[in-house]
Design a protein around this motif. Sequence first.
Motif, PDB file in Angstrom:
ATOM      1  N   PRO A  94       0.802  -1.230   0.000  1.00  0.00           N
ATOM      2  CA  PRO A  94       0.000   0.000   0.000  1.00  0.00           C
ATOM      3  C   PRO A  94       0.837   1.282   0.000  1.00  0.00           C
ATOM      4  O   PRO A  94       0.341   2.327  -0.419  1.00  0.00           O
ATOM      5  CB  PRO A  94      -0.815  -0.121   1.296  1.00  0.00           C
ATOM      6  CG  PRO A  94      -0.970  -1.585   1.502  1.00  0.00           C
ATOM      7  CD  PRO A  94       0.355  -2.144   1.079  1.00  0.00           C
ATOM      8  N   VAL A  95       2.090   1.195   0.454  1.00  0.00           N
ATOM      9  CA  VAL A  95       2.963   2.369   0.390  1.00  0.00           C
ATOM     10  C   VAL A  95       3.350   2.628  -1.060  1.00  0.00           C
ATOM     11  O   VAL A  95       3.377   3.780  -1.520  1.00  0.00           O
ATOM     12  CB  VAL A  95       4.221   2.162   1.259  1.00  0.00           C
ATOM     13  CG1 VAL A  95       5.201   3.324   1.077  1.00  0.00           C
ATOM     14  CG2 VAL A  95       3.827   2.019   2.714  1.00  0.00           C
ATOM     15  N   ASN A  96       3.619   1.551  -1.799  1.00  0.00           N
ATOM     16  CA  ASN A  96       4.013   1.694  -3.202  1.00  0.00           C
ATOM     17  C   ASN A  96       2.872   2.162  -4.084  1.00  0.00           C
ATOM     18  O   ASN A  96       3.057   3.007  -4.968  1.00  0.00           O
ATOM     19  CB  ASN A  96       4.572   0.370  -3.728  1.00  0.00           C
ATOM     20  CG  ASN A  96       5.836  -0.063  -2.997  1.00  0.00           C
ATOM     21  OD1 ASN A  96       6.609   0.777  -2.529  1.00  0.00           O
ATOM     22  ND2 ASN A  96       6.039  -1.365  -2.879  1.00  0.00           N
ATOM     23  N   ASN A  97       1.666   1.635  -3.848  1.00  0.00           N
ATOM     24  CA  ASN A  97       0.529   2.019  -4.697  1.00  0.00           C
ATOM     25  C   ASN A  97      -0.276   3.200  -4.142  1.00  0.00           C
ATOM     26  O   ASN A  97      -1.328   3.543  -4.662  1.00  0.00           O
ATOM     27  CB  ASN A  97      -0.394   0.818  -4.952  1.00  0.00           C
ATOM     28  CG  ASN A  97      -0.994   0.264  -3.660  1.00  0.00           C
ATOM     29  OD1 ASN A  97      -1.192   0.979  -2.675  1.00  0.00           O
ATOM     30  ND2 ASN A  97      -1.275  -1.048  -3.662  1.00  0.00           N
ATOM     31  N   LYS A  98       0.221   3.797  -3.036  1.00  0.00           N
ATOM     32  CA  LYS A  98      -0.341   5.006  -2.422  1.00  0.00           C
ATOM     33  C   LYS A  98      -1.695   4.805  -1.735  1.00  0.00           C
ATOM     34  O   LYS A  98      -2.295   5.768  -1.256  1.00  0.00           O
ATOM     35  CB  LYS A  98      -0.490   6.122  -3.471  1.00  0.00           C
ATOM     36  CG  LYS A  98       0.765   6.400  -4.283  1.00  0.00           C
ATOM     37  CD  LYS A  98       1.919   6.832  -3.397  1.00  0.00           C
ATOM     38  CE  LYS A  98       3.159   7.152  -4.249  1.00  0.00           C
ATOM     39  NZ  LYS A  98       4.332   7.513  -3.414  1.00  0.00           N
ATOM     40  N   SER A  99      -2.173   3.579  -1.652  1.00  0.00           N
ATOM     41  CA  SER A  99      -3.459   3.357  -0.975  1.00  0.00           C
ATOM     42  C   SER A  99      -3.352   3.571   0.533  1.00  0.00           C
ATOM     43  O   SER A  99      -4.369   3.672   1.226  1.00  0.00           O
ATOM     44  CB  SER A  99      -3.983   1.951  -1.275  1.00  0.00           C
ATOM     45  OG  SER A  99      -3.091   0.964  -0.792  1.00  0.00           O
ATOM     46  N   ILE A 100      -2.135   3.659   1.049  1.00  0.00           N
ATOM     47  CA  ILE A 100      -1.917   3.918   2.467  1.00  0.00           C
ATOM     48  C   ILE A 100      -2.481   5.275   2.875  1.00  0.00           C
ATOM     49  O   ILE A 100      -2.824   5.500   4.030  1.00  0.00           O
ATOM     50  CB  ILE A 100      -0.402   3.855   2.795  1.00  0.00           C
ATOM     51  CG1 ILE A 100      -0.155   3.992   4.297  1.00  0.00           C
ATOM     52  CG2 ILE A 100       0.358   4.934   2.046  1.00  0.00           C
ATOM     53  CD1 ILE A 100      -0.645   2.862   5.116  1.00  0.00           C
ATOM     54  N   PHE A 101      -2.620   6.187   1.893  1.00  0.00           N
ATOM     55  CA  PHE A 101      -3.079   7.537   2.201  1.00  0.00           C
ATOM     56  C   PHE A 101      -4.603   7.694   2.136  1.00  0.00           C
ATOM     57  O   PHE A 101      -5.117   8.783   2.388  1.00  0.00           O
ATOM     58  CB  PHE A 101      -2.419   8.534   1.255  1.00  0.00           C
ATOM     59  CG  PHE A 101      -0.911   8.556   1.363  1.00  0.00           C
ATOM     60  CD1 PHE A 101      -0.294   9.133   2.458  1.00  0.00           C
ATOM     61  CD2 PHE A 101      -0.122   7.964   0.389  1.00  0.00           C
ATOM     62  CE1 PHE A 101       1.094   9.143   2.574  1.00  0.00           C
ATOM     63  CE2 PHE A 101       1.259   7.970   0.490  1.00  0.00           C
ATOM     64  CZ  PHE A 101       1.875   8.564   1.587  1.00  0.00           C
ATOM     65  N   LYS A 102      -5.301   6.619   1.806  1.00  0.00           N
ATOM     66  CA  LYS A 102      -6.764   6.686   1.764  1.00  0.00           C
ATOM     67  C   LYS A 102      -7.335   6.666   3.180  1.00  0.00           C
ATOM     68  O   LYS A 102      -6.753   6.080   4.087  1.00  0.00           O
ATOM     69  CB  LYS A 102      -7.322   5.521   0.945  1.00  0.00           C
ATOM     70  CG  LYS A 102      -6.999   5.584  -0.543  1.00  0.00           C
ATOM     71  CD  LYS A 102      -7.643   4.426  -1.287  1.00  0.00           C
ATOM     72  CE  LYS A 102      -7.355   4.500  -2.771  1.00  0.00           C
ATOM     73  NZ  LYS A 102      -7.971   3.369  -3.514  1.00  0.00           N
TER      74      LYS A 102
END
Length: 199
Positions: free
Chosen positions: A137-145
């Motif tokens: 999720p850090v790589n695909n930016k979903s961590i920021f959702k």
Amino acid sequence: MNLKFFISIMTIICGIAIWPQELPSDNNAKPLPAPKWAIKYVPRLDHHKATIQIQQATTPALKDEQGTENEMTPQKQSQPYSDEDIYWLARIVSAEAKGESEIGQIAVANVVLNRVKSEKFPDTIKKVIFAKGQFSPVNNKSIFKEPTTKATESARKALQGKKVINEDVYYFFEARTATSKWSKTRKVAAVIGNHTFTY
């Protein structure tokens, strides 16, 4: 009458009149009644005294860090985790295990917290999550959702001490989507939902 004799007689009479008299000792003697101006203040004073007694009776004794009762120093109550901890842990749980059960989500949170406690990994939740190449999720930016309510509650329970896996479980992967052969060589600790947790 001789003036000197008259003065002597008067001196004796006055001395008897002002000489301190011993009060009679009578255990059954009744006290003098209180003056009227004081009676109206008595109930008010009694009420004030009763209020103080009630407050003292209902105030629990505090204890210091050594467990000794201390009425002046309140016991320190430190929050087990910070706002930043819940912020990032809820997001990684939501991103990694949004569709999983509460136990599955807590297990993901446990992995992160296990790493924080281990000398092999960084010492904060945020650093563990953003360590290079560790969580997709850090790589695909979903961590920021924005995390789901369920994921936030699962993360909070894990931070409060709830554990569903052992403390030496540091990894997990989803068998359907995992591409790392290394992950599949790890010893399996548990399978919860779609995730396999390994040592």
